[in-house]
Design an enzyme around this catalytic site. Structure first.
Site, short mmCIF file in Angstrom:
data_model
loop_
_atom_site.label_atom_id
_atom_site.label_comp_id
_atom_site.label_asym_id
_atom_site.label_seq_id
_atom_site.Cartn_x
_atom_site.Cartn_y
_atom_site.Cartn_z
N LYS A 17 0.85 -1.19 0.00
CA LYS A 17 0.00 0.00 0.00
C LYS A 17 0.89 1.24 0.00
O LYS A 17 1.51 1.59 1.00
CB LYS A 17 -0.90 0.02 1.24
CG LYS A 17 -1.88 1.18 1.21
CD LYS A 17 -1.98 1.86 2.57
CE LYS A 17 -2.70 3.18 2.51
NZ LYS A 17 -2.03 4.22 1.71
N GLY A 59 2.44 5.09 13.06
CA GLY A 59 3.18 3.88 13.43
C GLY A 59 2.74 3.34 14.78
O GLY A 59 2.52 2.13 14.94
N GLU A 108 9.54 1.95 10.80
CA GLU A 108 10.51 3.06 10.71
C GLU A 108 9.70 4.33 10.79
O GLU A 108 8.88 4.61 9.93
CB GLU A 108 11.28 3.00 9.39
CG GLU A 108 12.37 1.95 9.37
CD GLU A 108 13.39 2.09 10.48
OE1 GLU A 108 13.58 3.21 10.98
OE2 GLU A 108 13.97 1.06 10.85
N CYS A 147 13.40 11.21 6.70
CA CYS A 147 13.42 10.93 8.13
C CYS A 147 14.84 11.00 8.66
O CYS A 147 15.07 11.10 9.85
CB CYS A 147 12.77 9.60 8.45
SG CYS A 147 13.55 8.23 7.64
N GLU A 189 9.54 16.52 14.92
CA GLU A 189 9.87 16.30 13.51
C GLU A 189 8.97 17.18 12.63
O GLU A 189 7.75 17.19 12.80
CB GLU A 189 9.68 14.84 13.11
CG GLU A 189 10.07 14.61 11.65
CD GLU A 189 10.03 13.16 11.23
OE1 GLU A 189 9.00 12.50 11.46
OE2 GLU A 189 11.03 12.68 10.64
#
Ligand code: UN1
Length: 478
Positions: free
Chosen positions: A173, A231, A248, A282, A380
């Site tokens: 996906k 996540g 990740e 990232c 982030e």
């Protein structure tokens, strides 16, 4: 004619419902194409197809798997300019970066073509006389792959290639804003000689398609790259049903610049790590931690270097920084620029949108002098926005580098072997870079982090075998 991207389920191209715009972030008036999305039932069919194909594929000849992966990798490499162009138009990184990414994707398929023929095992003596012990690896099963938009060829490649090499079947996906790259990969895989159902690609939202994938009882393992909140939510669901997972997630990677660093190297590492690929990695260096003695000189050189960088159309070879990938990401970036001001940061460069010939999501590379407590120094952002933090000395710089919930990558620029060695040992990160940008990794070695950045086994290189196989211990008496 405008391209229409479809899903690939059980060896068939499937339209799904609706016709959504595949936007070009550098030119909103000229979309890349259109795509249909699957519903939960069609997604479930993809997992059923993968589960049905598993018994035969898991016992397939490794040479067959190697040949298929080699075909895919070789075709990607042969068509890297064309695939790079599609990537640049759809995701917005520059053409040079995009061709580099296509090259990396091709190399990864070819690396795992070799690994299919090198599946490791062990033989040990038993504590019981006459008994032998054999430890082998078998495929983990049907693997769900949920991939982000920032590396729409390379990240799918480093998940799909090992999954297939080790005899698993796949439901992939992609992120919603990169259906074209996902389709291009699926199209090559559809001609590579895979039996129907071994590889499936499902277009649609996380809420519908991602959810249907993760909750399907026939899914055996899930590999995810994306944000921490998504996540973590997936991890909870996976835990409830004891699904094998690899995650990740984010990063807030430090680049330490010591007073003894070669400042030209440090500035190049910082510019590349923080702003290339529009900062949407990232592994981006979003915290530049600079020793006081060279802080002002470093900032001056950064300002001069950033003033030379051109933001604009990623297909224009004179452009260094393409657009932000989507309107939603641009909003996030702008909200962090506001937070930088509100928290009392000093704007050193950029800070605003850039006007170009076409309407697109263009943002100037933005640098703030910040305090460690500021939001732009802690959270982030995933855009071309970086914070410079002042450190008193090496020990202070190391403490600042580790003062983060994340632990993906950490970099240091120094000419001191003592400091480089100490940093390599004490940086709380899965990857350490010395006199190199924090972003930009090789295709054949393990990738991954610690703390909130990662969960589960490493990706890439020979270490990928951990996630994509399960171990069997056999005891054999004569
Ligand atoms: C790189 O820095 O070369 O999402 C790779 C990301 C990472 C990949 C970075 N998973 O940015």
């Amino acid at each position: 004619m405008e391209q229409h991207f479809r899903s690939y389920v059980g060896g068939q191209w499937v339209d799904g419902s609706g016709s959504h715009t595949d936007e070009n972030p550098a030119d909103l008036a000229t979309p890349v194409g259109r795509y249909g999305v699957l519903d939960a039932a069609a997604t479930a069919q993809a997992v059923d197809a993968a589960a049905a194909a598993l018994p035969a594929w898991s016992l397939s000849n490794p040479q067959q798997r190697a040949d298929i992966l080699d075909f895919v990798g070789s075709e990607i490499l042969a068509r890297k300019e064309e695939l790079g162009r599609l990537l640049a138009r759809e995701e917005g990184k520059t053409l040079a970066e995009s061709i580099g990414e296509a090259t990396r994707a091709g190399q990864i398929f070819r690396f795992f073509a070799g690994e299919a023929l090198r599946i490791p095992g062990e033989k040990l003596a038993s504590t019981r006389p006459g008994v032998e012990i054999e430890i082998t690896r078998e495929p983990v099963g049907t693997v769900g792959i949920i991939a982000p938009w920032n590396f729409p060829l390379a990240i799918p490649a480093w998940k799909i290639a090992p999954a297939l090499a080790y005899g698993n079947t796949v439901v992939f996906k992609p992120a919603e804003i990169v259906p074209g790259c996902a389709w291009a990969l699926a199209e090559i895989l559809s001609r590579a000689g895979l039996p129907d159902g071994v590889f499936n690609m499902v277009l649609g939202s996380g809420r519908t398609v991602g959810q249907a994938l993760v909750s399907h009882p026939k899914l055996d393992a899930l590999t995810f790259t994306g944000s921490v909140p998504t996540g973590r939510a997936l991890l909870k669901q996976a835990a409830e049903r004891a699904l094998k997972v690899q995650m990740e997630m984010g990063g807030k990677n430090p680049l330490v610049v010591l007073a003894d660093a070669d400042l030209d190297t440090a500035v190049e590492c910082a510019v590349n790590g923080a702003f290339f690929s529009t900062g949407q990695r990232c592994t981006a260096s979003s915290r530049l931690i600079v020793e006081s003695a060279v802080h002002d000189a470093f900032v001056e050189r950064m300002q001069a270097r950033l003033a030379q960088l051109k933001v604009g159309d990623p297909l224009d070879p004179s452009v260094h920084i393409g657009p932000v990938a989507s309107g939603a990401q641009l909003e996030t970036d702008l909200s962090y620029i506001r937070a930088g001001h509100e928290d009392g940061g000093e704007l050193l460069a950029g800070g605003a949108r850039v006007d170009c010939a076409t309407e697109g999501h263009f943002l100037a590379p933005t640098l703030f002098a910040a305090q460690p407590s500021h939001r732009i120094a802690r959270e982030e952002i995933f855009g071309p926005v970086a914070a410079v933090l002042r450190a008193d000395d090496y020990e202070h710089a190391l403490a600042l580098a580790n003062d983060t919930p994340f632990g993906l990558c950490a970099g240091i620029c120094t000419t001191s072997l003592r400091h480089a060695s100490h940093f390599r040992r004490h940086a709380q990160a899965g990857m350490v870079m010395v006199n190199l940008p924090t972003a930009g990794v090789d295709p054949h070695v393990p990738f991954g982090g610690r703390k909130a950045s990662s969960y589960g086994p490493r990706e890439q290189g020979r270490y990928a075998v951990e996630f994509y196989t399960t171990v069997k211990t056999a005891y054999i008496a004569p």
